[in-house]
Write a protein that holds these residues in place. Structure first.
Motif, PDB file in Angstrom:
ATOM      1  N   UNK A 261      -9.550  -1.551   3.662  1.00 30.35           N
ATOM      2  CA  UNK A 261      -8.536  -0.563   4.019  1.00 30.35           C
ATOM      3  C   UNK A 261      -7.245  -1.247   4.454  1.00 30.35           C
ATOM      4  N   UNK A 262      -7.364  -2.270   5.306  1.00 26.65           N
ATOM      5  CA  UNK A 262      -6.181  -2.977   5.783  1.00 26.65           C
ATOM      6  C   UNK A 262      -5.459  -3.691   4.637  1.00 26.65           C
ATOM      7  N   UNK A 263      -6.233  -4.337   3.781  1.00 24.35           N
ATOM      8  CA  UNK A 263      -5.609  -5.048   2.665  1.00 24.35           C
ATOM      9  C   UNK A 263      -4.762  -4.104   1.817  1.00 24.35           C
ATOM     10  N   UNK A 264      -5.323  -2.938   1.497  1.00 28.98           N
ATOM     11  CA  UNK A 264      -4.600  -1.979   0.663  1.00 28.98           C
ATOM     12  C   UNK A 264      -3.414  -1.376   1.411  1.00 28.98           C
ATOM     13  N   UNK A 265      -3.592  -1.097   2.717  1.00 30.44           N
ATOM     14  CA  UNK A 265      -2.502  -0.522   3.504  1.00 30.44           C
ATOM     15  C   UNK A 265      -1.307  -1.479   3.589  1.00 30.44           C
ATOM     16  N   UNK A 266      -1.607  -2.764   3.742  1.00 31.34           N
ATOM     17  CA  UNK A 266      -0.537  -3.758   3.874  1.00 31.34           C
ATOM     18  C   UNK A 266       0.021  -4.159   2.513  1.00 31.34           C
ATOM     19  N   UNK A 267      -0.769  -3.966   1.466  1.00 36.56           N
ATOM     20  CA  UNK A 267      -0.320  -4.326   0.124  1.00 36.56           C
ATOM     21  C   UNK A 267      -0.564  -5.776  -0.241  1.00 36.56           C
ATOM     22  N   UNK A 268      -1.674  -6.339   0.255  1.00 36.08           N
ATOM     23  CA  UNK A 268      -2.015  -7.736  -0.043  1.00 36.08           C
ATOM     24  C   UNK A 268      -2.872  -7.777  -1.309  1.00 36.08           C
ATOM     25  N   UNK A 269      -2.517  -8.590  -2.296  1.00 32.07           N
ATOM     26  CA  UNK A 269      -3.356  -8.714  -3.494  1.00 32.07           C
ATOM     27  C   UNK A 269      -4.754  -9.222  -3.138  1.00 32.07           C
ATOM     28  N   UNK A 270      -5.764  -8.712  -3.823  1.00 30.95           N
ATOM     29  CA  UNK A 270      -7.150  -9.072  -3.517  1.00 30.95           C
ATOM     30  C   UNK A 270      -7.388 -10.577  -3.617  1.00 30.95           C
ATOM     31  N   UNK A 271      -6.710 -11.240  -4.566  1.00 30.24           N
ATOM     32  CA  UNK A 271      -6.933 -12.672  -4.760  1.00 30.24           C
ATOM     33  C   UNK A 271      -6.351 -13.520  -3.633  1.00 30.24           C
ATOM     34  N   UNK A 272      -5.523 -12.926  -2.791  1.00 27.74           N
ATOM     35  CA  UNK A 272      -4.955 -13.651  -1.649  1.00 27.74           C
ATOM     36  C   UNK A 272      -5.639 -13.279  -0.328  1.00 27.74           C
ATOM     37  N   UNK A 273      -6.687 -12.489  -0.389  1.00 28.61           N
ATOM     38  CA  UNK A 273      -7.302 -11.941   0.826  1.00 28.61           C
ATOM     39  C   UNK A 273      -8.754 -12.414   0.894  1.00 28.61           C
ATOM     40  N   UNK A 274      -9.055 -13.235   1.896  1.00 28.79           N
ATOM     41  CA  UNK A 274     -10.366 -13.863   1.994  1.00 28.79           C
ATOM     42  C   UNK A 274     -11.360 -12.958   2.731  1.00 28.79           C
ATOM     43  N   UNK A 275     -12.485 -12.679   2.078  1.00 30.43           N
ATOM     44  CA  UNK A 275     -13.594 -11.952   2.704  1.00 30.43           C
ATOM     45  C   UNK A 275     -14.864 -12.759   2.460  1.00 30.43           C
ATOM     46  N   UNK A 276     -15.522 -13.223   3.538  1.00 30.32           N
ATOM     47  CA  UNK A 276     -16.724 -14.039   3.349  1.00 30.32           C
ATOM     48  C   UNK A 276     -17.847 -13.651   4.303  1.00 30.32           C
ATOM     49  N   UNK A 277     -17.823 -12.412   4.808  1.00 32.61           N
ATOM     50  CA  UNK A 277     -18.798 -12.035   5.840  1.00 32.61           C
ATOM     51  C   UNK A 277     -20.147 -11.623   5.278  1.00 32.61           C
TER      52      UNK A 277
END
Length: 321
Positions: A261-277
């Motif tokens: 939700x935050x990534x989309x709200x801020x407009x960060x491309x998925x390839x620049x957003x690290x998720x490893x949980x």
């Protein structure tokens, strides 16, 4: 004087808790449902006799083995934890003794949660930038699993235990840029362990929920959505860069839905957003360095860390290579 992140190491307990293990206790809470809601399949959990101090010592020993760090060069130790071994003495003092650090090495605890890594980095940055200290060791370690009621399937599914160590020095891989920090204590009751302090003593009753971790997920989500997009903008402006200049964003690994939700709200491309949980869960103050450690030597010129949670508190910093 500039300060730098030089090394990052991690330690994970040997016990694991999978979604399948949780489903055995809560048949209505199947593994696919858990993963779809929070984005976690596995988490590492300490043994009953393993503590924050134990994990902290082990993660520093891991750093020594990985980097040949000379512990005699450490002149300041910061432990970030909300699950210390004792109310007193300071756990950092015990760690100093067990590691054989110099007696001229300062050692403090900071009680900070999901924003704790950012807060710890800001303190380390100030210490090194002042010219008074050369090598600050920041340890994050949490055993939230010890705080969760055995029938609290939501928090059992979300949180994992872990420890990390970061060396902040006068030289290194990433220079620490400017920080933006914030606090809104109005939300203090929404993520809380009510008993155990001087206001409400833990009565050891296994059925008293006040002795265990309580989280109001809806309020935490609302707080995050309200504050974090503006935090990212402020830190970009403070460091005089644009969002496009950041090659990797590393947010606190709260839960997968919130991160998306935050990534989309801020407009960060998925390839620049690290998720490893997926394989760790929410490891509180350890989540950002745990996610970042494998990228320390990668070719990212600018990286932004963003932490938020209990308190409420939040913080962001941009790193420059």
């Amino acid at each position: 004087m500039d300060s730098y992140i030089k090394y990052v190491s991690a330690y994970l307990p040997s016990n694991t808790l999978t979604n399948e293990d949780i489903t055995k206790e809560f048949p209505e809470w199947n593994g696919d449902k858990i993963f779809s809601k929070i984005g976690v399949k596995n988490r590492f959990i300490v043994k009953d006799d393993e503590t924050v101090v134990d994990m902290a010592v082990n993660v520093v020993l891991n750093m020594v083995a990985e980097t040949n760090l000379n512990l005699s060069t450490i002149d300041y130790l910061i432990l970030c934890t909300q699950s210390p071994d004792f109310k007193l003495p300071t756990s950092a003092c015990i760690i100093q003794d067990r590691l054989g650090l110099s007696k001229s090495c300062a050692a403090i605890d900071i009680n900070q949660g999901c924003s704790g890594y950012i807060y710890g980095l800001s303190l380390a940055d100030a210490l090194v930038s002042s010219g008074n200290y050369k090598n600050v060791l920041l340890i994050t370690a949490e055993t939230y699993s010890k705080y969760i009621h055995k029938r609290d399937k939501a928090n059992i599914s979300l949180f994992g235990d872990a420890a990390t160590a970061t060396l902040i020095s006068t030289e290194g891989v990433y220079r620490l840029g400017k920080f933006d920090l914030g606090t809104d204590g109005n939300g203090w009751e929404n993520l809380i362990l009510k008993n155990g302090g001087s206001r409400h003593v833990d009565d050891k009753d296994p059925d008293n929920l006040a002795n265990f971790l309580h989280m109001n997920g809806g309020e935490i989500f609302d707080f995050t959505v309200k504050n974090i997009p503006d935090l990212v903008d402020r830190n970009l402006k403070n460091n005089e860069i644009n969002q496009q200049d950041i090659s990797l964003f590393v947010f606190h690994q709260a839960n997968a839905f919130m991160l998306s939700f935050l990534r989309k709200r801020i407009g960060i491309p998925a390839e620049k957003f690290l998720v490893n949980m997926e394989n760790y869960g929410n490891t509180v103050s350890s989540s950002i360095p745990l996610a970042f450690k494998d990228f320390l030597s990668a070719n990212h010129k600018r990286i932004m860390f963003v932490g938020f949670g209990v308190g409420y508190s939040w913080g962001a910093v941009t790193l420059f290579k």
